[in-house]
Scaffold this active site. Structure first.
Site, PDB file in Angstrom:
ATOM      1  N   GLU A 128      -3.208   0.269   3.085  1.00  0.00           N
ATOM      2  CA  GLU A 128      -2.953  -0.755   3.999  1.00  0.00           C
ATOM      3  C   GLU A 128      -2.869  -2.298   3.335  1.00  0.00           C
ATOM      4  OE1 GLU A 128      -4.087  -0.813   7.670  1.00  0.00           O
ATOM      5  OE2 GLU A 128      -2.939  -2.536   7.340  1.00  0.00           O
ATOM      6  N   VAL A 131       1.088  -4.247   3.135  1.00  0.00           N
ATOM      7  CA  VAL A 131       1.814  -5.155   4.212  1.00  0.00           C
ATOM      8  C   VAL A 131       0.942  -6.073   4.972  1.00  0.00           C
ATOM      9  CG1 VAL A 131       3.277  -5.013   6.341  1.00  0.00           C
ATOM     10  CG2 VAL A 131       3.361  -3.205   4.731  1.00  0.00           C
ATOM     11  N   GLY A 133      -1.282  -8.059   4.015  1.00  0.00           N
ATOM     12  CA  GLY A 133      -2.543  -8.429   3.430  1.00  0.00           C
ATOM     13  C   GLY A 133      -3.605  -8.060   4.277  1.00  0.00           C
ATOM     14  N   LYS A 204       8.405  -4.343   2.924  1.00  0.00           N
ATOM     15  CA  LYS A 204       7.246  -4.279   3.917  1.00  0.00           C
ATOM     16  C   LYS A 204       7.746  -3.692   5.286  1.00  0.00           C
ATOM     17  CE  LYS A 204       4.615  -7.922   1.962  1.00  0.00           C
ATOM     18  NZ  LYS A 204       4.411  -9.628   1.925  1.00  0.00           N
TER      19      LYS A 204
HETATM   20  N1  HSE Z   1       4.505 -12.935  -1.893  1.00  0.00           N
HETATM   21  C1  HSE Z   1       3.862 -12.458  -0.719  1.00  0.00           C
HETATM   22  C2  HSE Z   1       4.139 -13.335   0.286  1.00  0.00           C
HETATM   23  C3  HSE Z   1       2.580 -12.032  -0.761  1.00  0.00           C
HETATM   24  O1  HSE Z   1       4.446 -14.541   0.066  1.00  0.00           O
HETATM   25  O2  HSE Z   1       3.856 -12.991   1.633  1.00  0.00           O
HETATM   26  C4  HSE Z   1       2.356 -10.545  -0.961  1.00  0.00           C
HETATM   27  O3  HSE Z   1       2.738  -9.614  -0.495  1.00  0.00           O
END
Ligand code: HSE
Length: 432
Positions: A128, A131, A133, A204
């Site tokens: 989970e 993608v 957070g 993602k």
């Molecule tokens: N580096 C990613 C972002 C966060 O900027 O969304 C982790 O997936």
């Protein structure tokens, strides 16, 4: 209360620390579900380093393999993003351990092999946190929206690029300066290339389209363009036209049973919900056959939001095992023929073109002739009377719907014109 599930953590960085903290707090809702966990082993790169959480003696080690092979560990939680991650996850599944990970790159690249391994071992592989957070988009697609045929999915899946575009739109600086701020704030990956090039969002999207559309492609199959070429003037032109620029990850049902999947900057109507997702926040708009349009938005990264997603996987796992249920990944296994991705060349959309040209008679006519030759109809033209670079002026053209293949041909021909001093910057447009 049933016996605790033994957790072996690989990685005690930002997210790993958040997971330990959240498990210690044991929110009431978790306790009510009779899920209980014990962090039995933790592998880190440097066991001597000071940590934000205290662990009992003997828990910490420098060796991920010790964590995986410990018989007291039933679930391996991989939160490193390190090059060894794929190997550790594979090894854990082969050893009959459940795995929870936030590693989008590994799931996107090696999903087929890993889900097959999990099925063979009747263990779970949950992801989970990989993608968006803290947004429970994977669980929503797998469970909450299971009665739907997903028609389209539009995501702001990278916080760093959304932060940069938002700040540029507010006039707070140029691309490079704002990228440095995003890194200082901890949003960007250590190597921001994956963020700004769109690769992070493409990984993602490969995961989301696997769930929403049953595709089996990897990020390499997804058309991907980053935000490196976006200038403040593009954002200004977009605003004048009533649009905002976002880096969108798009997956849509296409003809012939295929799925169109692409990541690139997009002009979307300024009043749309996605246009108003600011700073480092993430959002996903899903159009389902039964449910209609739904928008999920929130924190796409960070310690506690990502830990929230990891712990939700752990609770699902604990509940399933308590009930004696087998693996929950049936929908992840290649049971039927895989759905393929459609080539972007066949996609039809509207386009914004910005080109720097000499300000003299006939220039516009030549460009218009190229577009006409490719069957592309112009919707509006904007030329500012401002001298940017040695007598050149920016010419902006917005087209009606055109096919990507025709547009690519037209761009090649326009770029070759002698009066073009800087080639076409093309931004695709999307009504939401
Ligand atoms: N580096 C990613 C972002 C966060 O900027 O969304 C982790 O997936």
């Amino acid at each position: 209360m049933s016996a605790s599930l033994g957790i072996g953590l690989i990685g005690l960085g930002t997210v790993g620390t958040g997971v330990v903290q959240l498990l210690r707090e044991a929110p009431a809702a978790v306790r009510r579900r009779k899920a209980s966990f014990e962090v039995r082993r933790v592998a880190v790169r440097d066991p001597a380093k000071a940590r934000d959480v205290q662990l009992a003696a003997g828990v910490l080690s420098g060796d991920a393999e010790q964590v995986i092979s410990d018989p007291a560990v039933q679930v391996v939680v991989e939160l490193t993003g390190a090059p060894g991650a794929f190997g550790w996850i594979r090894q854990a599944l082969q050893a009959g351990k459940h795995v929870v990970t936030a590693n989008k790159a590994v799931i996107a690249e090696h999903g087929d092999e890993l889900f097959d391994l999990a099925a063979e071992g009747d263990v779970d592989l949950l992801f989970e946190a990989s993608v968006a957070g803290g947004i429970p988009i994977i669980r929503s697609l797998r469970n909450g929206l299971v009665a739907n045929h997903v028609e389209s999915l539009y995501g702001i899946l990278n916080g760093t690029t959304n932060y940069i575009l938002t700040r540029m739109a507010r006039g707070e600086g140029d691309y490079a300066g704002i990228l440095a701020q995003a890194q200082a704030a901890g949003y960007a990956e250590p190597d921001p290339a994956a963020d700004v090039s769109g690769a992070d969002a493409a990984a993602k999207l490969a995961i989301l389209s696997r769930i929403a559309f049953h595709t089996r492609g990897t990020p390499a199959d997804i058309y991907c363009e980053g935000i490196e070429g976006i200038e403040a003037s593009d954002i200004e032109f977009a605003r004048e036209l009533g649009f905002a620029i976002k880096l969108l990850a798009i997956a849509r049902q296409a003809s012939g049973g295929r799925v169109e999947a692409r990541v690139h900057p997009v002009m979307i109507p300024a009043e749309s919900q996605l246009a108003n997702i600011q700073d480092e926040f993430n959002a996903i708009e899903v159009v389902g056959s039964a449910v209609g349009t739904q928008v999920f938005s929130g924190a796409g990264a960070g310690r506690m939001p990502t830990a929230s997603a990891v712990v939700s996987d752990l609770v699902e796992l604990a509940e399933r095992r308590r009930r004696g249920a087998s693996t929950s990944i049936e929908d992840m296994i290649l049971g039927e023929e895989a759905v393929g991705f459609a080539d972007i060349c066949g996609v039809e959309m509207r386009y914004f073109l910005r080109v720097l040209v000499e300000d003299r008679p006939g220039v516009l006519e030549q460009i218009a002739r190229i577009l006409a030759r490719e069957g592309i109809s112009i919707a509006s033209v904007l030329q500012k009377e401002r001298d940017l670079e040695g007598g050149a002026v920016p010419l902006v053209i917005v087209t009606h719907e055109a096919r990507e293949r025709a547009m690519q041909q037209a761009v090649g021909a326009i770029d070759a014109l002698p009066m073009v001093t800087r080639g076409v910057r093309l931004i695709r447009m999307q009504e939401l």
